[in-house]
Structure formats: structure tokens, C-alpha cells
Write an enzyme that holds these catalytic residues in place. Sequence first.
Site, short mmCIF file in Angstrom:
data_model
loop_
_atom_site.label_atom_id
_atom_site.label_comp_id
_atom_site.label_asym_id
_atom_site.label_seq_id
_atom_site.Cartn_x
_atom_site.Cartn_y
_atom_site.Cartn_z
N TYR A 82 0.88 -1.17 0.00
CA TYR A 82 0.00 0.00 0.00
C TYR A 82 0.92 1.22 0.00
CZ TYR A 82 -3.71 -3.29 1.37
OH TYR A 82 -4.61 -4.33 1.43
P1 FDA Z 1 2.71 -2.51 -10.54
O1 FDA Z 1 2.90 -3.06 -11.91
O2 FDA Z 1 2.30 -1.09 -10.43
O3 FDA Z 1 4.01 -2.81 -9.68
C1 FDA Z 1 4.15 -2.41 -8.35
C2 FDA Z 1 5.64 -2.26 -8.02
O4 FDA Z 1 6.33 -3.47 -8.30
C3 FDA Z 1 6.33 -1.20 -8.87
O5 FDA Z 1 7.39 -0.64 -8.14
C4 FDA Z 1 6.88 -2.00 -10.04
O6 FDA Z 1 7.97 -1.37 -10.69
C5 FDA Z 1 7.29 -3.29 -9.36
N1 FDA Z 1 7.21 -4.47 -10.23
C6 FDA Z 1 6.14 -4.89 -10.94
N2 FDA Z 1 6.43 -6.03 -11.58
C7 FDA Z 1 7.70 -6.33 -11.27
C8 FDA Z 1 8.57 -7.39 -11.65
N3 FDA Z 1 8.17 -8.37 -12.46
N4 FDA Z 1 9.86 -7.40 -11.18
C9 FDA Z 1 10.28 -6.40 -10.35
N5 FDA Z 1 9.50 -5.38 -9.96
C10 FDA Z 1 8.21 -5.34 -10.42
N6 FDA Z 1 -2.39 -6.00 -1.93
C11 FDA Z 1 -2.51 -7.10 -1.13
O7 FDA Z 1 -1.53 -7.53 -0.53
N7 FDA Z 1 -3.71 -7.74 -1.02
C12 FDA Z 1 -4.82 -7.34 -1.71
O8 FDA Z 1 -5.87 -7.95 -1.60
C13 FDA Z 1 -4.70 -6.19 -2.55
N8 FDA Z 1 -5.76 -5.71 -3.25
C14 FDA Z 1 -5.62 -4.61 -4.06
C15 FDA Z 1 -6.72 -4.12 -4.78
C16 FDA Z 1 -6.57 -2.99 -5.58
C17 FDA Z 1 -7.77 -2.49 -6.34
C18 FDA Z 1 -5.33 -2.33 -5.66
C19 FDA Z 1 -5.18 -1.09 -6.50
C20 FDA Z 1 -4.25 -2.81 -4.95
C21 FDA Z 1 -4.37 -3.94 -4.15
N9 FDA Z 1 -3.30 -4.44 -3.43
C22 FDA Z 1 -3.45 -5.54 -2.64
C23 FDA Z 1 -1.99 -3.78 -3.50
C24 FDA Z 1 -1.10 -4.47 -4.55
O9 FDA Z 1 -0.64 -5.70 -4.02
C25 FDA Z 1 0.10 -3.58 -4.89
O10 FDA Z 1 -0.32 -2.37 -5.41
C26 FDA Z 1 1.04 -4.29 -5.86
O11 FDA Z 1 2.29 -3.67 -5.85
C27 FDA Z 1 0.47 -4.28 -7.25
O12 FDA Z 1 1.20 -5.06 -8.12
P2 FDA Z 1 1.06 -4.77 -9.69
O13 FDA Z 1 1.98 -5.69 -10.39
O14 FDA Z 1 -0.36 -4.73 -10.08
O15 FDA Z 1 1.57 -3.27 -9.74
#
Ligand code: FDA
Length: 512
Positions: free
Chosen positions: A454
Amino acid sequence: RVASADRHEDFLQCLESQNFNSISKVIYTPINSSYSSVLQFSIRNSRFNTSATPKPLVIVTALNVAHIQATIRCSQKHGLEIRVRSGGHDYEGLSYVAVIVPFVVIDLINMRTVTVDVANKTAWIQTGATLGEVYYGIAEKSRTLAFPAGVCPTVGAGGHISGGGTSMIMRKYGIAVDHIIDAQLIDVKGRILDRASMGEDLFWAIRGGGGNTFGVVVAWKLELVPVPAIVTVFNVTRILTEQDATELVHRWQYAIEKFDDDLFSRIFIYRANSNQEGKIMIQAAFTSLFLGGVDRLLSLMQESFPELGLVKEDCIEMSWIESTVYSAQFPRNSSLDVLLSRRYSSSFFIGKSDFVTEPIPEIAFEGIWERLSQVGVHLAELQFTAYGGKMDEIAESSTPFPHRAGTLFQIQYAIIWFEESIEADAKYTSWIRELYSYMTPYVSKKPRQAYVNYRDLDLGVNNLGYTSYKQASIWGTKYFKNNFDRLVHVKTAVDPANFFRNEQSIPPLPSW
Ligand code: FDA
């Protein structure tokens, strides 16, 4: 501008020269007609989708490991910063926004294979997969295996697991990183590493130390967990006067200490419309997933939280995979295919987090209700998520995610609105900051803990250049407690020049 344009051309030439010729199909620059749609497709927070938001020079929607390696090499050669994007849910937009321009986004949307091995209860998933795709892939092979990760199906496996990954079965099984048994990572030198070749320190760090810090995680190997064929869910909403809400929510804090590990419990708290006498009403939605049938659930609830008044009619039995659809708020009996959709209605959003170690006194709730009632917005809410169970048994140092024994529940504060306006942004930012400040006496202290998934830049940020250990430890110890030190040591060993970085990535120690 000339320097930037030159760098742009040099960078593109570098990419194309490195990589046979297939990479040119997945390079998007602002002159490309698809650039905006590719960029915006995975932007989940409209605050970072405005005309003022810095945009990447190039987006590479990598199709394979070679594309990622080439992008890393060419970015280093031409001094460009990289952002890695999986699902794009980062609260502060750090996977597609950078303060230092020009920068490059590696978007993993094309790398999302999910391969499930039922016999060994494992799965290899590429990090561009969403959680919905992972759950769907598991369900195609088995209805009694699951993976303990987040609720929203569009969240990306890359960022989510890099930051921990809390779920609706965490009281039974711990969190996502507790079930990662191998990974494929591309490091700063462009090497492809697995658990054996990266070593246990780096393998420890990537399981919760935050994304975009130690390299690009290409794939995770998951250990799947057993779930019964039938689970039970309920979402019981109580609209309460302020006083009744205070009593019920206050009581919940004591009840969760006695909850069975099979029972997950969360409360969503927000303001309902005032009643006829104009009294403020608080809406509290008690949401649960129980790993078992309704009869056992009712008897457990009767024992531990009779005040909720749960009855059989409130409960629905279903399979675990159906519960993922239910929890994501799709209409009842939706096809499982909804888990594969990446469609998401974006809004303007700010979130913050806290951990509670002692029950919050009744008097404190009144201040929360008052603040909820004052903000006129689409949605302002608090989510209370019960910890305990298996979470208490896992050592704080076992992964970088330190919020284990002693945590009673977690709070997420969230505010959501739809109109793009600087005034609205300023007003809601100051509202949530004031609420966060109000909560200080009632939450964890020294440090006041926060959840890295978060992401909250109010906790502190790195400098554009060198960031000292001391400065980073301001936000770092909140997310990682004592694990911050080990993360710094790993970072210093594997990326001493700090190539993979963002406003809250772990900094290396200086070499001088
Ligand atoms: P994003 O692509 O934005 O990446 C997030 C971060 O990780 C960035 O710094 C990115 O550069 C890095 N990153 C991404 N992929 C990578 C890779 N392959 N290698 C290295 N770095 C990488 N959390 C939780 O624990 N339980 C939950 O139930 C929820 N529910 C939830 C609902 C909604 C609507 C939202 C908006 C968010 C959540 N979250 C959550 C929070 C979520 O776990 C957190 O935002 C994650 O970082 C999102 O991962 P993404 O890959 O989608 O994001």
C-alpha cells in the site's frame, strides 16, 4: 530537448541492434499511434494519468527474456532509468511514472503464462499474469488447490508478490511470499538467475522487499495450498448509529483473537446516509471467507462473535475459486472467465496503511466516524483486516514482510473520487493525512508500521541522487522493521550502482 531526442534515437538503435528484429514490434514511443493506449491500459490510479504526469520515452512490452535483457543493457548504456510494470496497481504509480526523465517502462503484459503442476502442487507463473489469471489457471486443473494472494483479480503477480501479498486465506496459510519456492530473475548484469544461482540472500529479498529494486522478476514458482471443496462466504452489512457502530467494531477487535485459523475476517467501514432524524449512520460491512461449511462457521461465530448475529441466510457455500469471483464483487453466478478480464474502472485514489497491536479504545472510534462524516466524496473508507492464526507462527525475519506475531489487525485508509481537479486532490490528500495523524496514538509505534504494497510516499522518499541509509530507514523500517538492514546489504551486494531504483527502493550502501 536535443540531448533527449539524441538519447532516444541512440537508445532505440541500441535496442534494435541487440535483438534480432522481433523487438521492434513491441517498442512504443510517443510518435506511435498506440503509445497512449498501451501506457494507459494498466494505469490503475487516475492521479497519475493526467497531462502533467511525466511519460516514458519508450515502453517495451517484452515478449521474452531477451527483450528484457536488451532493455536493461541499452538503458544502462544510455543512462536511462527503468520502471517495471506488471499489473500497474502501485498506489503511487511507480511502475509507470518517474521523476527523472527520460525513462523507460518494461511492461510485462505479454509475459503471463501460468503452468500448474497438480501432482506436485506447484505452479510456475510469469509475472505479467494477473492474480485472476493465476486463480483461473489453478482452477482449470483443480478445485481443491489454491494460492494465498490478493483479492482484486487485476492486480499483477509481479508487483504484488514483490511486496508480500495478503489474502483471504492468510490466517490459515500466511501470505503469498510464504509460498514462493523458486523464481526467475534478471539482474543488473542481464543474467538470468534462479533460486540456486541467485543464492538465498537475494531470494529472500525479492520475496517482499518491494518491486523495481533487485532486478526484474520474470517468473515465480508457487507452492499451492489445499482448500476444501466447499468454503463459505458472507458479507453482512450493518447500518448503525455511531454508538452502535462503536460497540460492534470495538467488540470485533476482541473476537478476532479467538477466531479459528480457517476464518478470515475484514470490516469495510464508511459513512452511510444520515437517518430520518439527521443522525450520522456508519455502515460496517463484515466480510468473511471460511474454509469449511456453513454449519461449522455458524457455530464458531456463535462462540466467538455472537454480537454480529450471523444467520444461515447470510452465508453462501461455494468453491474457493467461486469465492474469488464473489470477493471481487462480480455478480453471483458470473462465469469464471471474469477472472481473466483486465478491464478496470480507474478512479482517483489515495491509500495509507497502519498496523494495530492493541484494541483501539471506544472513544477513538468516535473521532473516526466524525471524520468520515465530514468528507463529501464518492468513497472514504477504512478496512480492518484481522491478522493472527498462521501469521503469528511465521518469524518476522523469515521474509522481508515483518508484520507477524503481535499484529492484531491491519488498517487500510482509502479515499476515492472521480473528478480531475487540483483542488479535489489537495482537499482529499489533506483529509487522509489528518485522519492518519489522528490515528497515531492507537496504532503500532517505534516504528509506526506500514505495508509496502500500500505504497505511501508520505512516509519518506529517496533523493534523486545518493540516498543515505539513515534517510531511507525513515520509510524503510516502517515497511520492513529490522529486515531493512538485511535488504540494504543484499542491495549493496547485487546492485551497488543502484540501477534498479524508484522513490522507495532500497538504496545500496556507498562504496566509499
Ligand atoms: P505494478 O505493476 O504497479 O508494480 C508495483 C511495483 O512493483 C512497482 O514498483 C513495479 O515497478 C514493481 N514491479 C512490478 N512487476 C515487477 C517485476 N516483475 N519485477 C520487479 N518489480 C516489479 N495487496 C494485497 O496484498 N492484497 C490485496 O488484496 C490487494 N488488493 C488490491 C486491490 C486494488 C484495487 C489495488 C489497486 C491494490 C491492491 N493491493 C493488494 C496492492 C497491490 O498488491 C500492490 O499495489 C502491488 O504492488 C500491485 O502489483 P502490480 O503488479 O499490479 O503493480
